[in-house]
Design a protein around this motif. Structure first.
Motif, short mmCIF file in Angstrom:
data_model
loop_
_atom_site.label_atom_id
_atom_site.label_comp_id
_atom_site.label_asym_id
_atom_site.label_seq_id
_atom_site.Cartn_x
_atom_site.Cartn_y
_atom_site.Cartn_z
N TYR A 7 19.53 75.46 34.43
CA TYR A 7 19.12 76.33 35.53
C TYR A 7 17.68 76.81 35.38
O TYR A 7 17.21 77.61 36.18
CB TYR A 7 20.06 77.54 35.61
CG TYR A 7 19.78 78.59 34.55
CD1 TYR A 7 20.17 78.40 33.24
CD2 TYR A 7 19.12 79.77 34.88
CE1 TYR A 7 19.90 79.36 32.27
CE2 TYR A 7 18.85 80.72 33.92
CZ TYR A 7 19.24 80.51 32.62
OH TYR A 7 18.96 81.46 31.67
N THR A 51 20.37 83.59 15.51
CA THR A 51 20.38 84.27 16.80
C THR A 51 21.74 84.90 17.10
O THR A 51 22.73 84.54 16.47
CB THR A 51 20.02 83.28 17.94
OG1 THR A 51 20.51 83.78 19.19
CG2 THR A 51 20.67 81.93 17.72
N ARG A 65 33.60 77.94 26.85
CA ARG A 65 32.95 76.67 26.55
C ARG A 65 31.72 76.88 25.66
O ARG A 65 31.32 75.97 24.93
CB ARG A 65 32.52 75.98 27.85
CG ARG A 65 32.34 74.49 27.69
CD ARG A 65 32.54 73.81 29.02
NE ARG A 65 32.40 72.37 28.90
CZ ARG A 65 31.34 71.69 29.32
NH1 ARG A 65 30.31 72.32 29.83
NH2 ARG A 65 31.31 70.38 29.22
N PRO A 67 19.79 89.41 34.61
CA PRO A 67 20.37 88.60 35.67
C PRO A 67 21.47 87.69 35.10
O PRO A 67 21.34 87.21 33.97
CB PRO A 67 19.20 87.76 36.17
CG PRO A 67 17.97 88.35 35.58
CD PRO A 67 18.37 89.11 34.38
N GLU A 68 22.53 87.52 35.88
CA GLU A 68 23.57 86.60 35.46
C GLU A 68 23.33 85.23 36.09
O GLU A 68 22.53 85.11 37.01
CB GLU A 68 24.93 87.13 35.92
CG GLU A 68 25.55 88.12 34.97
CD GLU A 68 26.90 88.54 35.49
OE1 GLU A 68 27.82 87.70 35.48
OE2 GLU A 68 27.05 89.69 35.90
N ILE A 69 24.10 84.27 35.63
CA ILE A 69 23.88 82.91 36.12
C ILE A 69 24.00 82.83 37.64
O ILE A 69 23.28 82.07 38.28
CB ILE A 69 24.83 81.91 35.40
CG1 ILE A 69 24.33 80.49 35.58
CG2 ILE A 69 26.25 82.05 35.86
CD1 ILE A 69 23.12 80.17 34.76
N HIS A 88 21.15 79.20 27.18
CA HIS A 88 22.48 79.63 26.74
C HIS A 88 23.06 78.72 25.68
O HIS A 88 24.06 79.06 25.05
CB HIS A 88 23.43 79.76 27.94
CG HIS A 88 23.59 78.48 28.71
ND1 HIS A 88 24.45 77.50 28.32
CD2 HIS A 88 22.98 78.04 29.83
CE1 HIS A 88 24.35 76.50 29.18
NE2 HIS A 88 23.47 76.80 30.10
N THR A 130 21.07 77.27 23.02
CA THR A 130 20.45 77.57 21.74
C THR A 130 20.46 79.06 21.43
O THR A 130 20.21 79.45 20.29
CB THR A 130 18.98 77.10 21.71
OG1 THR A 130 18.26 77.82 22.70
CG2 THR A 130 18.86 75.62 21.99
N GLY A 131 20.71 79.89 22.45
CA GLY A 131 20.69 81.33 22.24
C GLY A 131 19.29 81.88 22.04
O GLY A 131 19.10 82.89 21.37
N LEU A 168 28.37 74.36 33.34
CA LEU A 168 28.65 75.43 32.37
C LEU A 168 30.09 75.44 31.91
O LEU A 168 30.39 75.68 30.76
CB LEU A 168 28.30 76.79 32.98
CG LEU A 168 26.84 76.98 33.33
CD1 LEU A 168 26.62 78.37 33.91
CD2 LEU A 168 25.96 76.78 32.12
N THR A 169 31.02 75.21 32.84
CA THR A 169 32.42 75.28 32.47
C THR A 169 33.04 73.90 32.36
O THR A 169 34.12 73.76 31.79
CB THR A 169 33.23 76.06 33.52
OG1 THR A 169 33.17 75.33 34.74
CG2 THR A 169 32.65 77.45 33.72
N GLY A 170 32.38 72.88 32.89
CA GLY A 170 32.95 71.55 32.89
C GLY A 170 34.05 71.38 33.91
O GLY A 170 34.70 70.35 33.97
N GLU A 171 34.28 72.43 34.71
CA GLU A 171 35.37 72.36 35.69
C GLU A 171 34.84 72.02 37.08
O GLU A 171 33.69 72.32 37.39
CB GLU A 171 36.12 73.69 35.73
CG GLU A 171 37.07 73.82 34.54
CD GLU A 171 37.44 75.26 34.24
OE1 GLU A 171 37.41 76.09 35.17
OE2 GLU A 171 37.75 75.53 33.07
N VAL A 182 24.35 85.88 29.97
CA VAL A 182 24.05 85.22 31.25
C VAL A 182 25.30 84.68 31.92
O VAL A 182 25.36 84.53 33.12
CB VAL A 182 23.03 84.05 31.14
CG1 VAL A 182 21.62 84.55 31.18
CG2 VAL A 182 23.29 83.21 29.93
N PHE A 204 16.87 82.50 29.56
CA PHE A 204 17.65 82.47 28.32
C PHE A 204 18.37 81.12 28.21
O PHE A 204 19.15 80.76 29.10
CB PHE A 204 18.67 83.61 28.31
CG PHE A 204 19.23 83.87 26.95
CD1 PHE A 204 18.49 84.57 26.01
CD2 PHE A 204 20.49 83.39 26.58
CE1 PHE A 204 18.98 84.79 24.73
CE2 PHE A 204 20.98 83.62 25.31
CZ PHE A 204 20.23 84.33 24.38
#
Ligand code: HEM
Ligand code: SF4
Ligand code: SF4
Lengths: 515, 241
Positions: free
Chosen positions: A38, B33, B118, A95-97, A239, A241-242, A129-132, B39, A237
């Motif tokens: 994203y 980390t 996940r 902010p969220e995804i 998600h 690698t953090g 993100l979820t694979g769904e 997020v 961010f």
């Protein structure tokens, strides 16, 4: 005076065709990885619109950038240091995804693997993100491109919301008829970066040599406070690698004198790169002026004239090399920002002192004049229209000058004058010096500005000194392709025109003025 | 057996902790980390994470006080055994329950939010097993002890002395061997968790960013000469002379 150098960018919004080439090439180069689905270091927004992430300009909500305290000091809008450390366990303004979009792909494999049958196999969308499977994709990058869904989306534009109170429903009517433009955005590589200032680990930094703002991936600990700190929402961010990631201004290219990928590939040829010299001692004060309308002029005052001998001496004393001072003298960015004052900063009211500036688009005005059956190239008509068309001007002012319409009007007048002046030249008519003098310029300056903005040759747009000539030469010397480099053989391509075939010179800055 | 569990294992665990932290710092800073998942999901995290972390900070503090300060010191300043335990149990209960509630929310979130599930790392499964285990066992042991089910066991005369004896490298392992089972298990889980810290996301606790309070807002850095083109050639990659 403490002189520092910065690579800065200017974008000429009139010439952006909204093709998104810059976004795509940037993504291919930098963010085509797991965890950055994203992430768009470069994105192009249609305005009026919500932008990316949605409504990023709404700082009441996201609390990005700086605010001025009553005592005249600057404090991060999200709160002081202690408060932010207290909120580190869960950042209330992240902010969220869904504020970006749920990245997805398609089950392409199904197209090939499906057994033969009567029905055509389909590739269903699947969330990355979820694979769904995703039943219905409801938002995506540039969902509101070209005012798509504008009746629903455009009123949610924070600037529209703000000025609607002043001009009422009229705005709706006017922008649907005549008012749309693109805003390509990268990180602003600010002089007073709020992202760096909100990083608890001290992992983010501004490079002394060229002002590029980077995240040290080895020091980032994933506290994700920078995402909130940046008012332009240009830290993302990762998600997977953090770690936080952001636009790097393509520093590996800049270091060898090449323009950024977004600039190099810009189809509209609307981007400019060059060196700005500024007085680092003035920045803190300039960012803290009381009246928001003063932020644009106060930032302008931080910039130093590279042709002033006193500045050159001070720059030398601060360790800035001859190459860089030379590049600053030829900087197209300096000309657009300071000499002709046709470029303006994006949202100066965030007080981060951004360094990617914009030439506001005249096209909404020209189109309105043309649509009303008048001559859209006539100076008088254009000047009149700039005065009459309140909405584009006020919108642009909210975007570029913290709401002050006068600088925007002045820029649009200068652009209109250039248009009218150059039309006479192109039609072989007499040069009309009065058009130029009406906006405080001479005819020769009009032609120089025209050359810079309209002709916009590659070597005029990008004047990037190599990080250190020694660096670049060492690189060229150790290049494995060296003598057999195919680029060199192609002859006069791009900037390497004057270079003997077979050899690639990495310092790519022939002079505009001397050319 | 007692020697192995209470005389050797603690040292193994601490050795793993130190070696792992050194390895992370030296070879894998990139992996150091919190692996924030905010997020993906913010609402539950904003309740669970502060609850857990603030609770946990007090729990850690409580452990330090309970294990490191000898009973004779508190006796000397005139704190009776009764007041001490009243204080310890009341503050400990608040902190413990907050931490437990917090981790409950966090674990629920890990399983229930698809994107977070996940994003869960392999090391998380192990880490959560031992973290949850240690917390549940700790709460159980305290509960049993304060209701008298363990027959009036005073850990400050047993476990604490054993714990301090670890620092002098003469572990009094018989003391631990005599402790109630719930405490023994709690301590086993705890020491395993210590060993896991550097190898899981828990490393983030070693980089608590207090220096943020003292540094200037904007950080400037020069380019690293070791990364630029005119650096020394690497060994084995020297140019032909
Ligand atoms: C010393 C100061 C500490 C700070 C500043 C800190 C900060 C954080 C942050 C920012 C996160 C990421 C939350 C998110 O956005 O997903 C996190 C997660 C976590 N922390 Fe800490 N932490 C600290 C100490 C600890 C300690 C002592 C422990 C355990 C003993 C701990 C256990 C955890 C766990 C288990 C998670 C994962 C939560 C989840 O399921 O997402 N932390 N911490
Ligand atoms: S625009 Fe770039 S430099 Fe400025 S605050 Fe945002 S990330 Fe930092
Ligand atoms: S490549 Fe240039 S013209 Fe195309 S969208 Fe990007 S900035 Fe605009």
């Amino acid at each position: 005076m403490r002189v520092m150098a910065q690579i800065a960018m200017v974008m000429n919004l009139d010439k952006c065709i909204g093709c998104h080439t810059c976004s795509v090439t940037c993504k291919q180069a930098w963010t085509n990885r797991q965890g950055t689905e994203y992430v768009w270091f470069n994105n192009v927004e249609t305005l009026p619109g919500q932008g990316y992430p949605r409504r990023w300009e709404d700082q009441e909500k996201w609390k990005g950038g700086w605010e001025r305290t009553r005592s005249g000091k600057l404090r991060l809008r999200a709160g002081g240091r202690l408060k932010r450390l207290g909120q580190v366990f869960a950042n209330p303004e992240l902010p969220e995804i869904d504020d970006y979009y749920q990245p997805w792909t398609y089950e392409y494999k199904n197209l090939i693997d499906a057994p033969a049958g009567d029905d055509l196999p389909v590739a269903r969308p699947v969330s990355s993100l979820t694979g769904e499977p995703v039943d219905k994709i409801e938002w995506g990058p540039n969902w509101d491109d070209n005012l798509g869904g504008a009746p629903e989306n455009a009123p949610l534009d924070p600037i529209v919301e703000k000025i609607r109170d002043e001009v009422g429903e009229k705005i709706r009517f006017e922008f649907e008829q005549s008012f749309m433009f693109y805003l390509p955005r990268v990180c602003e590589h600010c002089l007073n970066p709020a992202c760096v200032s909100s990083c608890p680990s001290g992992a983010m930094y501004k490079r002394e040599e060229d002002g590029v703002v980077l995240v040290d991936q080895d020091r980032c600990r994933g506290w994700r406070m920078c995402v909130t700190g940046c008012p332009y929402k240009k830290v993302y961010f990762n998600h997977a690698t953090g770690k936080a990631e952001k636009c790097t201004f393509c520093f590996p290219r800049i270091e060898v004198g090449l323009p950024t990928v977004c600039a190099e590939t810009c189809v509209g040829r609307m981007r400019y790169l060059g060196v700005m010299l500024y007085d680092a001692d003035k920045v803190a004060e300039a960012a803290a002026v009381e009246d928001e309308h003063d932020l644009y002029p106060s930032q302008l005052e931080c910039f130093l004239d590279p042709n002033d001998p006193a500045v050159v001496a001070a720059a030398r004393a601060s360790g800035i090399t001859h190459d860089w001072i030379e590049a600053a003298r030829r900087s197209p960015v300096y000309d657009l920002i300071a000499t002709y004052q046709v470029a303006l900063p994006l949202h100066p009211e965030y007080r981060t002192m951004p360094m990617v500036w914009y030439v506001p688009p005249l096209s909404p005005v020209v189109e309105a004049v043309a649509a009303s059956g008048h001559d859209g190239e006539d100076a008088g008509n254009l000047f009149g229209a700039i005065d009459a068309l309140r909405i584009p001007v006020e919108y642009l002012a909210e975007l570029l000058t913290a709401g002050d319409p006068y600088p925007v009007e002045a820029v649009l007048r200068r652009m209109a004058a250039m248009r009218a002046y150059m039309r006479r030249v192109n039609l072989g008519e007499e040069r009309e010096e009065s058009i130029a003098s009406a906006v405080g310029l001479t005819g020769a300056e009009m032609e120089d500005l025209f050359r810079l903005l309209a002709i916009a040759k590659y070597e005029d747009r990008y004047v990037v000194p190599s990080a250190a000539r020694a660096d670049a030469e060492a690189l060229a010397g150790s290049h494995p392709l060296d003598e057999a480099c195919p680029v060199g053989e192609a002859g006069p391509v791009g900037p390497s025109t004057e270079v003997a075939p077979g050899r690639v010179l990495l310092n790519l800055s022939p002079t505009r003025r001397s050319a | 057996m007692d020697l192995l569990l209470w005389g050797v294992l603690p040292y193994v665990s601490i050795a793993l902790l130190i070696a792992g932290t050194f390895w992370r710092a030296r070879y894998d800073r990139f992996g150091w980390t919190t692996h924030s998942s905010q997020v993906h999901e913010s609402r539950l995290l904003r309740i669970g994470s502060p609850l857990f972390h603030f609770g946990m900070l007090f729990v850690v503090l409580g452990h330090v006080v309970g294990l490191v300060i000898p009973q004779s010191w508190t006796d000397a300043v005139g704190v009776s055994d009764h007041t001490y335990h009243l204080l310890a149990v009341s503050t400990g209960a608040v902190a413990g329950v907050a931490a437990a509630a917090g981790i409950g929310i966090l674990v629920f979130r890990r399983f229930k939010v698809p994107a977070v599930r996940r994003a869960t790392l392999r090391s998380d499964h192990l880490m959560y097993t031992f973290l949850l285990g240690a917390m549940v066992l700790g709460l159980t042991a305290t509960m049993l002890n304060s209701t008298g089910a363990t027959g009036d066991y005073n850990y400050r005369e047993g476990i604490s002395i054993w714990f301090r004896s670890l620092f002098t490298f003469q572990p009094d392992y018989h003391l631990m061997g005599a402790a109630p089972l719930a405490f023994q298990l709690h301590i086993l889980f705890g020491f395993t968790l210590f060993a896991l810290i550097p190898y899981s996301r828990l490393v983030h606790m070693f980089s608590a960013p207090v220096q943020y309070l003292f540094r200037p807002y904007v950080v400037y850095r020069r380019r690293d000469p070791k990364l630029t083109a005119n650096r020394e050639d690497r060994r084995g990659w020297e140019r032909v002379r």
